[in-house]
Design a protein around this motif. Structure first.
Motif, PDB file in Angstrom:
ATOM      1  N   ILE A  14       1.013  -1.228  -0.215  1.00  0.00           N
ATOM      2  CA  ILE A  14       0.133   0.034   0.009  1.00  0.00           C
ATOM      3  C   ILE A  14       0.875   1.283  -0.114  1.00  0.00           C
ATOM      4  CG2 ILE A  14      -1.753   1.445   1.228  1.00  0.00           C
ATOM      5  CD1 ILE A  14      -2.928  -1.342   2.357  1.00  0.00           C
ATOM      6  N   LEU A  15       0.772   1.968  -0.978  1.00  0.00           N
ATOM      7  CA  LEU A  15       1.425   3.294  -1.137  1.00  0.00           C
ATOM      8  C   LEU A  15       0.492   4.540  -0.954  1.00  0.00           C
ATOM      9  CD1 LEU A  15       3.671   2.331  -4.161  1.00  0.00           C
ATOM     10  CD2 LEU A  15       4.192   2.262  -1.981  1.00  0.00           C
ATOM     11  N   GLU A  16       0.873   5.570  -0.302  1.00  0.00           N
ATOM     12  CA  GLU A  16       0.358   7.014  -0.300  1.00  0.00           C
ATOM     13  C   GLU A  16       1.144   7.841  -0.746  1.00  0.00           C
ATOM     14  OE1 GLU A  16      -0.278   7.184   4.145  1.00  0.00           O
ATOM     15  OE2 GLU A  16      -1.918   5.931   4.098  1.00  0.00           O
ATOM     16  N   THR A  17       0.266   8.743  -1.477  1.00  0.00           N
ATOM     17  CA  THR A  17       1.091   9.784  -2.292  1.00  0.00           C
ATOM     18  C   THR A  17       0.288  11.024  -2.617  1.00  0.00           C
ATOM     19  OG1 THR A  17       2.493  10.424  -4.225  1.00  0.00           O
ATOM     20  CG2 THR A  17       0.768   8.971  -4.404  1.00  0.00           C
ATOM     21  N   ALA A  18       0.612  12.211  -3.025  1.00  0.00           N
ATOM     22  CA  ALA A  18      -0.122  13.386  -3.743  1.00  0.00           C
ATOM     23  C   ALA A  18       0.322  13.551  -4.928  1.00  0.00           C
ATOM     24  CB  ALA A  18       0.141  14.603  -2.804  1.00  0.00           C
ATOM     25  N   GLU A 207      -5.609  -1.205  -7.277  1.00  0.00           N
ATOM     26  CA  GLU A 207      -6.682  -0.399  -6.745  1.00  0.00           C
ATOM     27  C   GLU A 207      -6.357   0.924  -6.072  1.00  0.00           C
ATOM     28  OE1 GLU A 207      -9.951  -1.489  -6.654  1.00  0.00           O
ATOM     29  OE2 GLU A 207      -9.449  -3.838  -7.421  1.00  0.00           O
ATOM     30  N   SER A 208      -7.275   1.763  -6.081  1.00  0.00           N
ATOM     31  CA  SER A 208      -6.825   3.268  -5.982  1.00  0.00           C
ATOM     32  C   SER A 208      -7.807   4.189  -5.171  1.00  0.00           C
ATOM     33  CB  SER A 208      -6.269   4.177  -6.910  1.00  0.00           C
ATOM     34  OG  SER A 208      -7.188   4.513  -7.864  1.00  0.00           O
ATOM     35  N   GLU A 209      -7.520   4.823  -4.237  1.00  0.00           N
ATOM     36  CA  GLU A 209      -8.557   5.978  -3.728  1.00  0.00           C
ATOM     37  C   GLU A 209      -8.342   7.163  -4.215  1.00  0.00           C
ATOM     38  OE1 GLU A 209      -8.895   5.696   0.545  1.00  0.00           O
ATOM     39  OE2 GLU A 209      -9.627   3.637   0.466  1.00  0.00           O
ATOM     40  N   GLN A 210      -9.399   7.727  -4.894  1.00  0.00           N
ATOM     41  CA  GLN A 210      -9.210   9.218  -5.205  1.00  0.00           C
ATOM     42  C   GLN A 210     -10.188  10.105  -5.119  1.00  0.00           C
ATOM     43  OE1 GLN A 210      -7.500   9.904  -9.193  1.00  0.00           O
ATOM     44  NE2 GLN A 210      -6.757   7.848  -9.614  1.00  0.00           N
ATOM     45  N   PRO A 211      -9.941  10.724  -3.917  1.00  0.00           N
ATOM     46  CA  PRO A 211     -11.175  11.589  -3.441  1.00  0.00           C
ATOM     47  C   PRO A 211     -11.378  12.970  -4.287  1.00  0.00           C
ATOM     48  CG  PRO A 211      -9.010  12.107  -2.109  1.00  0.00           C
ATOM     49  CD  PRO A 211      -9.029  10.658  -3.027  1.00  0.00           C
ATOM     50  N   ALA A 212     -12.659  13.355  -3.972  1.00  0.00           N
ATOM     51  CA  ALA A 212     -12.893  14.601  -4.955  1.00  0.00           C
ATOM     52  C   ALA A 212     -11.763  15.464  -4.961  1.00  0.00           C
ATOM     53  CB  ALA A 212     -14.300  15.098  -4.414  1.00  0.00           C
ATOM     54  N   ALA A 213     -11.740  16.107  -5.893  1.00  0.00           N
ATOM     55  CA  ALA A 213     -10.684  17.087  -5.974  1.00  0.00           C
ATOM     56  C   ALA A 213     -11.054  18.218  -6.858  1.00  0.00           C
ATOM     57  CB  ALA A 213      -9.446  16.651  -6.642  1.00  0.00           C
ATOM     58  N   PRO A 250      -5.059  20.348  -9.720  1.00  0.00           N
ATOM     59  CA  PRO A 250      -4.002  21.135  -8.748  1.00  0.00           C
ATOM     60  C   PRO A 250      -3.277  20.178  -7.724  1.00  0.00           C
ATOM     61  CG  PRO A 250      -5.752  22.524  -9.070  1.00  0.00           C
ATOM     62  CD  PRO A 250      -6.425  21.308  -9.298  1.00  0.00           C
ATOM     63  N   ARG A 251      -4.171  19.289  -7.170  1.00  0.00           N
ATOM     64  CA  ARG A 251      -3.693  18.374  -6.280  1.00  0.00           C
ATOM     65  C   ARG A 251      -4.762  17.680  -5.622  1.00  0.00           C
ATOM     66  NH1 ARG A 251       1.467  18.784  -3.269  1.00  0.00           N
ATOM     67  NH2 ARG A 251       1.543  17.844  -1.200  1.00  0.00           N
ATOM     68  N   VAL A 252      -4.260  16.293  -5.335  1.00  0.00           N
ATOM     69  CA  VAL A 252      -4.944  15.376  -4.587  1.00  0.00           C
ATOM     70  C   VAL A 252      -4.213  14.028  -4.189  1.00  0.00           C
ATOM     71  CG1 VAL A 252      -5.223  13.707  -6.947  1.00  0.00           C
ATOM     72  CG2 VAL A 252      -7.204  13.564  -5.182  1.00  0.00           C
ATOM     73  N   GLN A 253      -4.727  13.753  -2.980  1.00  0.00           N
ATOM     74  CA  GLN A 253      -4.189  12.745  -2.107  1.00  0.00           C
ATOM     75  C   GLN A 253      -4.377  11.266  -2.821  1.00  0.00           C
ATOM     76  OE1 GLN A 253      -1.823  15.272  -0.354  1.00  0.00           O
ATOM     77  NE2 GLN A 253      -1.843  13.007   0.527  1.00  0.00           N
ATOM     78  N   VAL A 254      -3.670  10.205  -2.976  1.00  0.00           N
ATOM     79  CA  VAL A 254      -4.078   9.019  -3.517  1.00  0.00           C
ATOM     80  C   VAL A 254      -3.467   8.016  -2.595  1.00  0.00           C
ATOM     81  CG1 VAL A 254      -3.979   7.618  -5.701  1.00  0.00           C
ATOM     82  CG2 VAL A 254      -4.198  10.336  -5.804  1.00  0.00           C
ATOM     83  N   VAL A 255      -4.335   6.860  -2.384  1.00  0.00           N
ATOM     84  CA  VAL A 255      -3.813   5.694  -1.846  1.00  0.00           C
ATOM     85  C   VAL A 255      -3.859   4.640  -2.950  1.00  0.00           C
ATOM     86  CG1 VAL A 255      -4.342   3.958  -0.065  1.00  0.00           C
ATOM     87  CG2 VAL A 255      -4.735   6.514   0.371  1.00  0.00           C
ATOM     88  N   LEU A 256      -2.787   3.988  -2.979  1.00  0.00           N
ATOM     89  CA  LEU A 256      -2.765   2.829  -4.230  1.00  0.00           C
ATOM     90  C   LEU A 256      -2.501   1.528  -3.393  1.00  0.00           C
ATOM     91  CD1 LEU A 256      -0.233   4.710  -6.424  1.00  0.00           C
ATOM     92  CD2 LEU A 256      -2.614   4.353  -6.865  1.00  0.00           C
TER      93      LEU A 256
END
Length: 274
Positions: A14-18, A207-213, A250-256
């Motif tokens: 599991i990776l976390e990034t912006a 799989e990824s989580e991409q919240p509203a941005a 412009p920017r979004v936090q993502v979990v992979l």
């Protein structure tokens, strides 16, 4: 389903990034020009004027603070380019098929060893300090090459690519913009939580989580498409200079989440889809 709620046997990494200043460039491609999709996938298609069309995107962004979950002290940041086709899997989940992933040479081992992705080296020149909201007066008449509202993304990976873009507002003549409602346009290309790619004869998945941005409409003009013409085995009907749409996040936090449990063997593509 949130990443944290998926079965543990899938979650090997599991990776976390912006993702910062993510420029999405989108084209329509006749399905007849594409290779057959890997088994278990089908192209997301639109039938227009008697022709079946698929969608290809080039996403150029800066990956900021990439790290393994629980190890934020070991964070990496670098520019990246993803070349991908819009697909759906057997469960009809909106997904992408990752064709190429370009990063600086020093970051290639990260993508190959950690996730087994189709990573290659590139030299990137991406702008920084882009607006997070439409600039006042963007696209006004009289803008010039020195206008700070015109930004350029460039990269070289065996061949060069360059795009000029205006963020927000009206755009200079010659800058392509989509005629589609922007919310639906962005949702179609962004709301894809599964990524597939081929490794040898195996179809791998993340799989990824991409919240509203926040997103900004962009007027874009392709100034050099050598890389697309050299490394992709297909092209739009009217060439790479004709974009379907473009937008900037412009920017979004993502979990992979990467895992081996869902790898599936596929047959080598032979005939063109049609």
């Amino acid at each position: 389903m949130p990443v944290d709620g998926r079965q543990a046997n899938f979650l090997s990494v599991i990776l976390e990034t912006a993702l910062a200043d993510a420029l999405h460039l989108n084209w329509v491609i006749p399905i007849s020009r594409l290779p057959q999709a890997p088994a278990g996938l089908r192209y997301d298609r639109s039938d227009r004027g008697g022709e079946s069309l698929a969608f290809f995107s080039l996403v150029l962004f800066r990956q900021v603070g990439l790290h393994l979950r629980g190890a934020s002290w070991l964070a990496l940041s670098y520019p990246q380019i993803n070349a991908r086709l819009c697909v759906r899997d057997a469960a009809n989940t909106a997904s992408v098929l990752l064709l190429r992933q370009l990063v600086p040479g020093w970051a290639v081992p990260v993508g190959r060893l950690v996730a087994g992705q189709p990573v290659s080296a590139a030299v990137c020149e991406f702008p920084q300090g882009l607006p997070s909201t439409p600039p006042p007066g963007a696209g006004a008449a009289g803008s010039s090459e020195q206008d700070e509202r015109i930004w350029r993304w460039r990269f070289s990976a065996g061949a060069r690519f360059e795009v000029a873009a205006q963020v927000g507002g009206a755009c200079e003549p010659g800058f392509a913009v989509s005629g589609q409602p922007w919310e639906a346009e962005v949702a179609f290309f962004r709301d894809r939580t599964r990524t597939f790619w081929l490794r040898s004869e195996t179809l791998r998945q993340a799989e990824s989580e991409q919240p509203a941005a926040t997103f900004l409409p962009v007027g874009a003009r392709i100034e050099r498409a050598d890389w697309l013409e050299t490394f992709l085995p297909f092209a739009p009907s009217r060439g790479w200079s004709e974009l379907y749409s473009a937008f900037l996040v412009p920017r979004v936090q993502v979990v992979l989440a990467f895992g081996a449990a869902h790898e599936r063997p596929v047959a080598a593509p032979v005939a063109a889809a049609g």
